[in-house]
Design a protein around this motif. Structure first.
Motif: not given
Lengths: 330, 330
Positions: A8-9, A11-12, A14, A127-129, B50, B54, B233, B330
């Protein structure tokens, strides 16, 4: 440009930990798919809006993250309301500095969840970055109206009455207070203005009244004078507002009493998130009644006429000259 | 927090000049309203996504702005395609540094326009802000599928065949080239890999084939190995892929010949924007035929089984051990 990660990355994790609890709609698939889906109700148009906020530009970096989340959602909810629509859901993008405190993210997600529930507007995707810049938030929101009934800015006609919801200028005065203004207000007055800046109260309860009765509408986000100027420009009409009719809170009146220049701040400052609308005279009684039923105060402030531009008149009927019509973050 | 402006604000001028020409749909109202509207076709679900980018994180600051715009749009278009949906429109938020060159904005809008037209996906709204940080772009996209037919990640069943579109690994190798790798490729090979990194080719032409025949699908954006791991998964199954079957371009083969470690880069690198999907055996012929009709190459690379996890086998049938399954920004 990239960093490695296993299983799990980050970002995943989070998303699963903080944002999945906000995505309660079954079509959001727990944010564990590439996309979400929703079945729009038949006979309706989608109403689409995007607005965002950047730390240090639209909010103070020290502001509570929950309040920031709610403000950004409400900025978009206010537009949906002003179009006579009801919210269906939203997407959110968040760019976070690498040293972000996870407590910030948790509070942010809690704020999203609180208002997603309060306004019946679930999260459908995110979307999180990581960013080398400041916290940057973007919301894409979609609402619905019966087909062909979205209330536009262009639609005001000569003879229409001009209304606003709530009170005008509180948020702009709250920002002045935040930046150090001192008008000898009492604690309750200070708190009123500061909270109106921090957390808008969008008038979604009035959306149906707007849709049913208004010829044109928009939300007041960049200042009443500037926003009314935009509305009359696209409608091809003129507007006259009696400044004394513009609804002001007791706190705003106290600030203006202490510093008369604050009247201009109230009429041209931003972040009101009230609805500005025009109503044909024969619909005014119906509009007032529908707004009252919805529990939203509305005040008639002026009228639309043939011509161009928006004029604000003082108590003697003389036009007020503003140094500027609206504030811009840009 | 604010700067004064008169008449048309700087943001309004920027939108009217650069972004209005992209907003060709009548419901976008020339971006001169608070929101846009569109009538979704009856009997369809909305598919919502979405994703953003950046500067310095997802693209190089010196990249052509038109290409950046097209890449961000295509990242979202790729998800819409993988869900079996067709695009309906998009919203875009752009945070710009204060010293941004207006030529950058013009090129960015030109890129949006080119791909909005190429993919039949018009702009419905935008938000522009100034930021003290890097250029930050967020797109919210919505597509449509007949009600109840969005293809999910969760849906792969034991016995299904695993397919991918196009070729895998080109973009990750293109990024390595961009960062200085040298595999003695010829000019055409270099150009192929570099361009695959710069400008994805999302497989929207294959969306209907995916929707009609696939049990599960997702787009490959974080690396084939990691994305397949996510798919199995949520589907509750296992997958075995024969690495030799994974479709590679001639340029990718040349890079791997020069440095065998690049096989792992190809299989775990990101930015492919191909479709990974599973197909019941009795639908495989139909899927191949539909993809061929759509002009999209598809390759069978493995099969789904009872169990968990995704294994990649070498030519001798031994599992490949990757240092990592996917890359993460990330």
């Amino acid at each position: 440009m990239s960093s490695p990660d296993d299983k799990l990355s980050a970002e995943e994790r989070l998303i699963a930990h903080y944002f999945k609890p906000v995505a309660t709609h079954p079509g959001a698939l727990g944010l564990a798919d590439d996309a979400a889906f929703v079945t729009p109700p038949p006979g309706h148009d989608l109403v689409l809006k995007t607005d965002g906020a950047i730390a240090g530009v639209h909010f103070f970096p020290e502001d509570d993250a929950s309040t920031v989340a709610r403000k950004v959602l409400r900025m978009n909810l206010s537009d949906i309301a002003a179009k006579g629509a009801r919210p269906l859901g939203f997407l959110v993008s968040v760019a976070l500095p690498r040293d972000i405190d996870m407590a910030w993210v948790e509070r942010f997600a809690q704020g999203l969840k609180a208002d997603a529930e309060a306004y019946g507007c679930p999260l459908f995707g995110g979307d999180t970055d990581k960013t080398p810049g400041p916290i940057t938030i973007s919301v894409g929101m979609f609402g619905i109206v019966p087909t062909g009934t979205m209330v536009r800015r262009a639609g005001a006609r000569p003879g229409d009455l001009i209304f606003v919801t709530g009170t005008i200028g509180d948020a702009a005065l709250g920002l002045k207070l935040r930046l150090g203004a001192d008008w000898m207000l009492d604690a309750g007055q200070r708190e009123h203005l500061l909270s109106r800046y921090l957390l808008p109260q969008p008038r979604n309860a009035a959306a149906e009244a707007v849709r049913t009765h208004c010829s044109a509408a928009m939300d007041v986000s960049d200042g009443l004078a500037g926003d009314l100027t935009k509305l009359v420009r696209v409608s091809g009409v003129a507007a006259t507002v009696e400044a004394a009719k513009v609804p002001l809170s007791g706190a705003a009146r106290a600030a203006i009493a202490a510093d008369p220049a604050m009247l201009e701040t109230a009429l041209t400052g931003g972040d009101d998130f009230e609805i500005l609308c025009t109503v044909p005279p024969d619909r005014a009684a119906g509009f007032r009644a529908a707004a009252q039923t919805a529990g939203v105060a509305v005040t008639e402030i002026g009228a639309v006429a043939v011509g161009e531009g928006a004029r604000f008149l003082d108590a003697q009927g003389a036009p007020l000259a503003f140094q500027r019509l609206s504030f811009s973050h840009f």
